[in-house]
Motif scaffolding. Structure first.
Motif, PDB file in Angstrom:
ATOM      1  N   MET A   1       0.839  -1.205   0.000  1.00 45.12           N
ATOM      2  CA  MET A   1       0.000   0.000   0.000  1.00 45.12           C
ATOM      3  C   MET A   1       0.875   1.258   0.000  1.00 45.12           C
ATOM      4  N   ASN A   2       0.497   2.250  -0.838  1.00 49.79           N
ATOM      5  CA  ASN A   2       1.282   3.481  -0.913  1.00 49.79           C
ATOM      6  C   ASN A   2       0.797   4.481   0.131  1.00 49.79           C
ATOM      7  N   GLN A   3       1.377   4.390   1.330  1.00 48.54           N
ATOM      8  CA  GLN A   3       0.905   5.275   2.402  1.00 48.54           C
ATOM      9  C   GLN A   3       1.576   6.640   2.306  1.00 48.54           C
ATOM     10  N   LYS A   4       0.780   7.698   2.586  1.00 52.76           N
ATOM     11  CA  LYS A   4       1.330   9.056   2.534  1.00 52.76           C
ATOM     12  C   LYS A   4       2.051   9.372   3.837  1.00 52.76           C
ATOM     13  N   ILE A   5       3.181  10.062   3.702  1.00 53.76           N
ATOM     14  CA  ILE A   5       3.952  10.470   4.878  1.00 53.76           C
ATOM     15  C   ILE A   5       3.449  11.847   5.333  1.00 53.76           C
ATOM     16  N   VAL A   6       2.990  11.910   6.592  1.00 54.78           N
ATOM     17  CA  VAL A   6       2.450  13.157   7.156  1.00 54.78           C
ATOM     18  C   VAL A   6       3.355  13.600   8.301  1.00 54.78           C
ATOM     19  N   LEU A   7       3.797  14.841   8.279  1.00 50.92           N
ATOM     20  CA  LEU A   7       4.572  15.361   9.413  1.00 50.92           C
ATOM     21  C   LEU A   7       3.755  16.456  10.107  1.00 50.92           C
ATOM     22  N   ILE A   8       3.593  16.310  11.419  1.00 52.37           N
ATOM     23  CA  ILE A   8       2.801  17.293  12.188  1.00 52.37           C
ATOM     24  C   ILE A   8       3.697  17.893  13.269  1.00 52.37           C
ATOM     25  N   THR A   9       3.632  19.210  13.442  1.00 55.80           N
ATOM     26  CA  THR A   9       4.439  19.849  14.497  1.00 55.80           C
ATOM     27  C   THR A   9       3.563  20.126  15.735  1.00 55.80           C
ATOM     28  N   GLY A  10       4.202  20.191  16.879  1.00 50.66           N
ATOM     29  CA  GLY A  10       3.500  20.557  18.118  1.00 50.66           C
ATOM     30  C   GLY A  10       2.513  19.505  18.599  1.00 50.66           C
ATOM     31  N   CYS A  11       2.973  18.242  18.687  1.00 57.36           N
ATOM     32  CA  CYS A  11       2.050  17.142  19.032  1.00 57.36           C
ATOM     33  C   CYS A  11       2.063  16.761  20.509  1.00 57.36           C
ATOM     34  N   SER A  12       2.674  17.575  21.369  1.00 56.55           N
ATOM     35  CA  SER A  12       2.710  17.202  22.795  1.00 56.55           C
ATOM     36  C   SER A  12       1.354  17.396  23.463  1.00 56.55           C
ATOM     37  N   SER A  13       0.486  18.210  22.866  1.00 58.48           N
ATOM     38  CA  SER A  13      -0.833  18.453  23.478  1.00 58.48           C
ATOM     39  C   SER A  13      -1.808  19.002  22.439  1.00 58.48           C
ATOM     40  N   GLY A  14      -3.055  19.174  22.877  1.00 59.27           N
ATOM     41  CA  GLY A  14      -4.065  19.900  22.109  1.00 59.27           C
ATOM     42  C   GLY A  14      -4.339  19.402  20.703  1.00 59.27           C
ATOM     43  N   ILE A  15      -4.398  20.354  19.779  1.00 59.81           N
ATOM     44  CA  ILE A  15      -4.795  20.052  18.396  1.00 59.81           C
ATOM     45  C   ILE A  15      -3.784  19.118  17.731  1.00 59.81           C
ATOM     46  N   GLY A  16      -2.491  19.364  17.946  1.00 57.72           N
ATOM     47  CA  GLY A  16      -1.447  18.531  17.325  1.00 57.72           C
ATOM     48  C   GLY A  16      -1.565  17.087  17.758  1.00 57.72           C
ATOM     49  N   LEU A  17      -1.784  16.877  19.045  1.00 57.20           N
ATOM     50  CA  LEU A  17      -1.929  15.513  19.572  1.00 57.20           C
ATOM     51  C   LEU A  17      -3.158  14.839  18.950  1.00 57.20           C
ATOM     52  N   ALA A  18      -4.293  15.569  18.956  1.00 60.34           N
ATOM     53  CA  ALA A  18      -5.536  15.005  18.403  1.00 60.34           C
ATOM     54  C   ALA A  18      -5.391  14.697  16.912  1.00 60.34           C
ATOM     55  N   LEU A  19      -4.694  15.582  16.201  1.00 59.48           N
ATOM     56  CA  LEU A  19      -4.468  15.385  14.765  1.00 59.48           C
ATOM     57  C   LEU A  19      -3.650  14.121  14.500  1.00 59.48           C
ATOM     58  N   ALA A  20      -2.558  13.986  15.272  1.00 61.65           N
ATOM     59  CA  ALA A  20      -1.658  12.847  15.074  1.00 61.65           C
ATOM     60  C   ALA A  20      -2.426  11.540  15.261  1.00 61.65           C
ATOM     61  N   VAL A  21      -3.230  11.482  16.321  1.00 61.04           N
ATOM     62  CA  VAL A  21      -3.967  10.250  16.631  1.00 61.04           C
ATOM     63  C   VAL A  21      -5.040   9.989  15.575  1.00 61.04           C
ATOM     64  N   ARG A  22      -5.789  11.060  15.205  1.00 62.73           N
ATOM     65  CA  ARG A  22      -6.880  10.879  14.216  1.00 62.73           C
ATOM     66  C   ARG A  22      -6.345  10.372  12.878  1.00 62.73           C
ATOM     67  N   ILE A  23      -5.240  10.971  12.452  1.00 61.66           N
ATOM     68  CA  ILE A  23      -4.729  10.607  11.117  1.00 61.66           C
ATOM     69  C   ILE A  23      -4.060   9.225  11.166  1.00 61.66           C
ATOM     70  N   ALA A  24      -3.391   8.929  12.284  1.00 50.88           N
ATOM     71  CA  ALA A  24      -2.763   7.594  12.417  1.00 50.88           C
ATOM     72  C   ALA A  24      -3.830   6.502  12.484  1.00 50.88           C
ATOM     73  N   LYS A  25      -5.036   6.876  12.974  1.00 49.52           N
ATOM     74  CA  LYS A  25      -6.128   5.892  13.077  1.00 49.52           C
ATOM     75  C   LYS A  25      -7.031   5.914  11.840  1.00 49.52           C
ATOM     76  N   ASP A  26      -6.559   6.505  10.758  1.00 45.65           N
ATOM     77  CA  ASP A  26      -7.351   6.551   9.522  1.00 45.65           C
ATOM     78  C   ASP A  26      -7.877   5.142   9.199  1.00 45.65           C
ATOM     79  N   GLU A  27      -9.179   5.082   8.921  1.00 47.24           N
ATOM     80  CA  GLU A  27      -9.854   3.799   8.721  1.00 47.24           C
ATOM     81  C   GLU A  27      -9.207   2.991   7.606  1.00 47.24           C
ATOM     82  N   LYS A  28      -8.683   3.683   6.596  1.00 45.43           N
ATOM     83  CA  LYS A  28      -8.096   2.959   5.451  1.00 45.43           C
ATOM     84  C   LYS A  28      -6.576   2.874   5.544  1.00 45.43           C
ATOM     85  N   LYS A  29      -6.015   3.258   6.681  1.00 45.85           N
ATOM     86  CA  LYS A  29      -4.551   3.222   6.909  1.00 45.85           C
ATOM     87  C   LYS A  29      -3.778   3.882   5.755  1.00 45.85           C
ATOM     88  N   ARG A  30      -4.260   5.067   5.369  1.00 44.51           N
ATOM     89  CA  ARG A  30      -3.644   5.742   4.209  1.00 44.51           C
ATOM     90  C   ARG A  30      -2.409   6.542   4.573  1.00 44.51           C
TER      91      ARG A  30
END
Ligand code: NDP
Ligand code: RET
Length: 318
Positions: A1-30
């Protein structure tokens, strides 16, 4: 599978943390998410929230947006040194009268919120251009389009981000690259607590009585109520952003809070610029009479822009 590489800054809390988890849990593992933070000693909350995705679709790395060497080292450590999606999220707030703030405090806000983005793009843009592929997503704010009382420097940093991205967007289009500005209203995160705590500690001795009173008895006094009545969760912002990165034609701007949209619309409704300023003035200075009425008015006026409606309805890509 050709997974996209996503880099997120500021993931220790708040929006960055929620973003990292949401995208890593993508239903289709994209996606493979490189969730970065400047201080790895703060990784515990993310490790816990990441659960089974850790080491699979989520990898934690060090990155300080104020340090070029740290950015270079992080990008160089990615597979082939490439990324498909950058989510520039790291940021900080600052409230208070400018006469009570030091130049150092102000520069730290610009350095993080604006130059942090510039440093990241200087590093990753050349490769994205070469490959004619990439999506740059920036967590901006409604304050990127509209200033708010006592947020002079913070709003300026987000206006800078928006002006930078708007200028960059035409060049990006030539290289088939997408840029998207996510514009949340208030979001209940550490940001709110930090801004409130720091705001309460402001040394108002350099401010005149009228300004000090306005800051203490109007801005700070109503601060928590604004977050309680309008605030979104970081998970809301993550959900919106996940939709944006899975769209074929992502929009350049996206506001996440339909309750807030009527306020920003005032700016576009009056080319003289007076309407939003007069409205904010009334909210602030006649706030005893109109403050709650204003909030109810915002709720009544709740409506969706075509773009956010389309995103809410767009289930096809999720
Ligand atoms: N909360 C809100 O009301 C809103 C927030 N935003 C924007 O959302 C973004 C995220 O904020 P939010 O999640 O709310 O706030 P948080 O304070 O919870 O998160 C901010 C994140 O940025 C990180 N950070 C700060 N400086 C740097 C740096 N030099 N290098 C790397 N990371 C850094 C912090 O790291 P550390 O833990 O080490 O300090 C933290 O991880 C910001 O850009 C903010 O402007 C936009 C609209 C509304
Ligand atoms: C507290 C307060 C106000 C609004 C504050 C708002 C709307 C804050 C938004 C913060 C955001 C969006 C932060 C991150 O980017 C008003 C209306 C001026 C009235 C006076 C008191």
């Amino acid at each position: 599978m050709n997974q996209k590489i996503v880099l997120i800054t500021g993931c220790s809390s708040g929006i960055g943390l929620a973003l990292a988890v949401r995208i890593a849990k993508d239903e289709k593992k994209r996606f493979i998410v490189y969730a970065t933070m400047r201080n790895l000693g703060k990784a515990e909350a993310l490790v816990e929230a990441a659960g089974r995705t850790l080491g699979r679709t989520l990898v934690i790395k060090q990155l300080d947006v104020c340090n070029e060497d740290s950015i270079k080292a992080c990008v160089a450590s990615l597979p082939d040194g490439k990324l498909d999606i950058l989510i520039s999220n790291a940021g900080m707030g600052l409230v208070g009268p400018i006469e009570c703030q030091s130049m150092e405090e102000m520069k730290a806000v610009m350095d993080t919120n604006f130059f942090g983005l510039v440093r990241l793009l200087k590093e990753i843009l050349p490769d994205m251009k070469k490959r004619k592929s990439g999506h740059i997503v920036v967590i901006s704010s409604v304050m990127g389009i509209q200033g708010i009382l006592f947020n002079d420097i913070y709003a300026a940093s987000k206006f800078a981000v928006e002006g930078f991205c708007e200028s960059m967007a035409v060049q990006a289009m030539r290289f088939n690259l997408n840029i998207s500005l996510i514009e949340p209203g208030p979001v209940v995160t550490e940001f709110e607590h930090k801004v409130y705590e720091e705001g309460m500690k402001t040394d108002l001795s350099k401010a005149d009585k009228v300004t000090a009173d306005m800051f203490t008895n109007i801005y700070m006094k109503n601060f928590k109520q604004i977050y309680e009545s309008l605030g979104q969760t970081p998970e809301d912002i993550a959900e919106h952003t996940h939709k944006i990165i899975t769209m074929d034609n992502p929009p350049f701007r996206h506001q996440t809070n339909t309750l807030y949209t009527p306020m920003t619309t005032l700016k576009y409704a009056d080319p003289s610029g007076d309407l939003p300023i007069d409205t904010f003035y009334k909210m602030v200075f006649e706030h005893d009479k109109v403050f709650n009425a204003s909030l109810n008015f915002l709720k009544l006026l709740r409506w969706r822009t075509r773009k956010s409606f389309a995103i809410d309805k767009d289930k096809s890509n999720s």
